[in-house]
Write an enzyme that holds these catalytic residues in place. Structure first.
Site, PDB file in Angstrom:
ATOM      1  N   GLU A 116       0.845  -1.188   0.000  1.00 45.95           N
ATOM      2  CA  GLU A 116       0.000   0.000   0.000  1.00 45.95           C
ATOM      3  C   GLU A 116       0.881   1.239   0.000  1.00 45.95           C
ATOM      4  OE1 GLU A 116      -3.751  -2.029   2.413  1.00 45.95           O
ATOM      5  OE2 GLU A 116      -2.614  -0.430   3.357  1.00 45.95           O
ATOM      6  N   HIS A 232      -8.580   9.557   3.492  1.00 47.24           N
ATOM      7  CA  HIS A 232      -8.256   8.475   2.560  1.00 47.24           C
ATOM      8  C   HIS A 232      -8.474   9.002   1.144  1.00 47.24           C
ATOM      9  CE1 HIS A 232      -8.074   4.642   0.526  1.00 47.24           C
ATOM     10  NE2 HIS A 232      -7.652   4.103   1.660  1.00 47.24           N
ATOM     11  N   ARG A 279      -0.620   8.632   2.023  1.00 45.59           N
ATOM     12  CA  ARG A 279      -1.997   9.112   1.912  1.00 45.59           C
ATOM     13  C   ARG A 279      -2.121  10.629   1.957  1.00 45.59           C
ATOM     14  NH1 ARG A 279      -4.948   4.588   5.769  1.00 45.59           N
ATOM     15  NH2 ARG A 279      -4.906   2.909   4.222  1.00 45.59           N
ATOM     16  N   HIS A 340     -10.765   9.642   7.144  1.00 44.61           N
ATOM     17  CA  HIS A 340     -10.503   8.212   7.336  1.00 44.61           C
ATOM     18  C   HIS A 340      -9.972   7.867   8.718  1.00 44.61           C
ATOM     19  CE1 HIS A 340      -9.738   4.120   6.128  1.00 44.61           C
ATOM     20  NE2 HIS A 340      -8.435   4.224   6.337  1.00 44.61           N
ATOM     21  N   ARG A 375      -0.499   8.706   9.348  1.00 44.55           N
ATOM     22  CA  ARG A 375      -0.402   7.256   9.588  1.00 44.55           C
ATOM     23  C   ARG A 375       0.002   6.504   8.322  1.00 44.55           C
ATOM     24  NH1 ARG A 375      -4.229   2.763   9.164  1.00 44.55           N
ATOM     25  NH2 ARG A 375      -5.706   4.224   8.241  1.00 44.55           N
ATOM     26  N   SER A 380      -2.495   0.828  11.797  1.00 40.24           N
ATOM     27  CA  SER A 380      -3.382   1.071  12.941  1.00 40.24           C
ATOM     28  C   SER A 380      -3.848  -0.213  13.620  1.00 40.24           C
ATOM     29  CB  SER A 380      -4.590   1.907  12.525  1.00 40.24           C
ATOM     30  OG  SER A 380      -5.234   1.336  11.410  1.00 40.24           O
TER      31      SER A 380
END
Length: 507
Positions: A116, A232, A279, A340, A375, A380
């Site tokens: 990701e 997000h 992100r 998000h 993040r 998370s």
């Protein structure tokens, strides 16, 4: 009055893991777990991507995962916390698998790892595109085998019971009976999840109203880093209001491209990593493109991807797009950033303790220092697993401590007067969503923040007045909590003058 040794508020991965481990360690002690909705309704349930864990040491390493986390956090991560969370990851994953969680594997039986945004290697352990749901299912099954855990569904935590900076429990509204109970415990853990519904346009479920952060703030706990709100980049764009369907970052990791309406693959203009930039960068880039071209959305192009492999990896996403009339192999998916995750929250120490004695916090409502200004994707769930274990170890070390006697616990007034109409409450919520999206969004200004602050201060007073004179209602308490959290975000945004990670302010 309901007594327990351990009181846990929230039924996501953090709360459930703590309850389960405590039940195994102390089979003769009472554990009360309260949740304001059904027991399986939590932010965890909707996590698509997975858990970022180093499990292939021939290609990946702790060092790489640590570096990726630090880069994503834009210089504000706590290095010791990052090292601890990353290196403990494999142990916590093994626990999940021992409890029965199933994760995708290749033909040889090795974990099938995804990649990701922000990750330099494939390290995301997943269960198709429904990882959170699999984790929730697994731990709940284990929780139900423990006779000393009582789950109180549809019980809404109103306020902490504190005296002289010591937590004794919480006032709880039984939503089905409309009665207020006092839950008293030796230790109380807040694991209440996120704040997403504050923005309206969010990937979070409606239950994510910042209850834990607001309760802790009212009790004078320390709250930090609330200005770092993660958006997000790719929520499915529709004209309907409310929770937005998330198009997992793993889809871009699988090879999908972000494009403008004219077909321009714009992310390469902003970052050499393209669609796999972190992100904050992708969301801010999309925001700039939308403003530059006066468009409502950008597009995710999956038309070049292998159909069979896509359906296998992302069955829920494929099904959701199909139900929205989108053939992902022939049409581009319209996407837009949506709130998000909140990187800030209740400040906690390494053992999960807060600035209030016998009150602990875990999961998204807490702030550990792991995420810094932004993040890293799929960190998370990992954080929740590591800190839930830390809290259990802390509570084991305090096993001989009992709640101090407290005399004269105040009663919680619950008048018979009915609240204002449902339409009035819905109008409040709509106004709040408008204020947060327009003045406290991806890119902020001091003038917008100041305007929002004045509006929310007035709104908060109005809600407080309603609650003083009317029957207690969880909808209005959620509004109060969201407004309280909104003010915290604004105040801490006004104080920050340096753009970092998910925080961007221009003047």
């Amino acid at each position: 009055m309901i007594h327990a040794n351990y009181l846990i508020i929230g039924s996501g991965v953090a709360g459930l893991s703590i309850a389960l481990k405590l039940a195994e360690k102390f089979p003769d002690r009472k554990i009360a777990l309260i949740t304001k909705a059904a027991e399986d309704e939590s932010n965890t349930k909707y996590a698509q991507g997975g858990i970022a864990i180093v499990s292939n040491n021939s290609k990946d390493s702790y060092k790489k995962h640590i570096e990726d986390t630090l880069i994503c956090g834009d210089g504000l991560c706590n290095l010791q916390v990052v090292e601890r969370v990353v290196t403990e990851g494999p142990k916590r994953l093994k626990e999940l698998m021992d409890w029965g969680a199933k994760f995708d594997k290749d033909r040889t039986g090795v974990l099938n790892l995804g990649i990701e945004g922000g990750h330099s290697e494939n390290r995301v352990v997943h269960h198709k595109d429904q990882t959170g749901q699999e984790i929730e299912r697994t731990i709940l099954l284990q929780v139900h085998t423990k006779k000393n855990i009582t789950v109180f569904e549809h019980h809404f935590a109103l306020d902490l019971i504190t005296r002289e900076n010591h937590c004794y429990g919480v006032f709880v509204l039984n939503q089905k009976q409309n009665k207020i109970h006092k839950f008293i415990a030796d230790f109380t853990v807040l694991a209440t999840g996120g704040i997403g519904h504050l923005y309206g346009h969010t990937t979070n479920p409606k239950i994510a109203t910042g209850d834990g952060v607001a309760m802790a703030f009212r009790a004078n706990a320390k709250i930090k880093d609330m200005e770092f709100i993660q958006f997000h980049p790719t929520a499915l764009y529709t004209k309907s209001k409310g929770t937005s369907f998330l198009i997992s970052e793993a889809v871009r990791g699988f090879g999908a491209y972000l494009k403008t309406k004219n077909g321009h693959r714009f992310m390469l203009d902003y970052d050499t990593r393209g669609e796999l930039a972190s992100r904050d960068i992708v969301s801010q880039s999309i925001d700039l493109e939308l403003k530059k071209n006066s468009e409502s959305c950008v597009y995710l192009d999956c038309t070049h991807l292998d159909k069979t492999a896509f359906k296998k990896h992302f069955p829920m996403i494929y099904k959701q797009c199909k139900s929205a009339g989108i053939d992902v192999f022939k049409e581009w998916i319209p996407v837009v950033p949506a709130q998000h995750y909140c990187c800030g929250g209740i400040e906690i120490a390494d053992d999960g303790s807060t600035s209030i004695t016998n009150l602990l916090a875990c999961g998204e409502c807490s702030c550990t220092g792991l995420h810094g200004a932004n993040r890293l994707a799929s960190n998370s769930l990992l954080e929740a697993l590591v800190y839930s274990d830390a809290i259990v170890r802390f509570l084991i070390s305090k096993k001989n401590e009992k709640v101090k006697p407290i005399n004269g616990i105040p009663t919680f007034k619950n008048t018979t007067t009915l609240n204002n109409s449902l339409n009035h409450m819905l109008n409040f919520t709509t106004e709040l969503h408008f204020i947060m999206r327009n003045y406290v969004g991806i890119v902020r200004t001091d003038s917008d923040l100041t305007k929002a602050h004045h509006l929310l201060i007035d709104k908060k007073k109005e809600i407080e007045d309603i609650l003083k004179t009317n029957k207690q209602n969880s909808n209005y308490w959620e509004l109060l909590n969201m407004t309280t959290v909104g003010i915290l975000i604004i105040v801490q945004s006004l104080k920050r003058n340096e753009n970092k990670g998910g925080f961007m302010k221009i003047n």
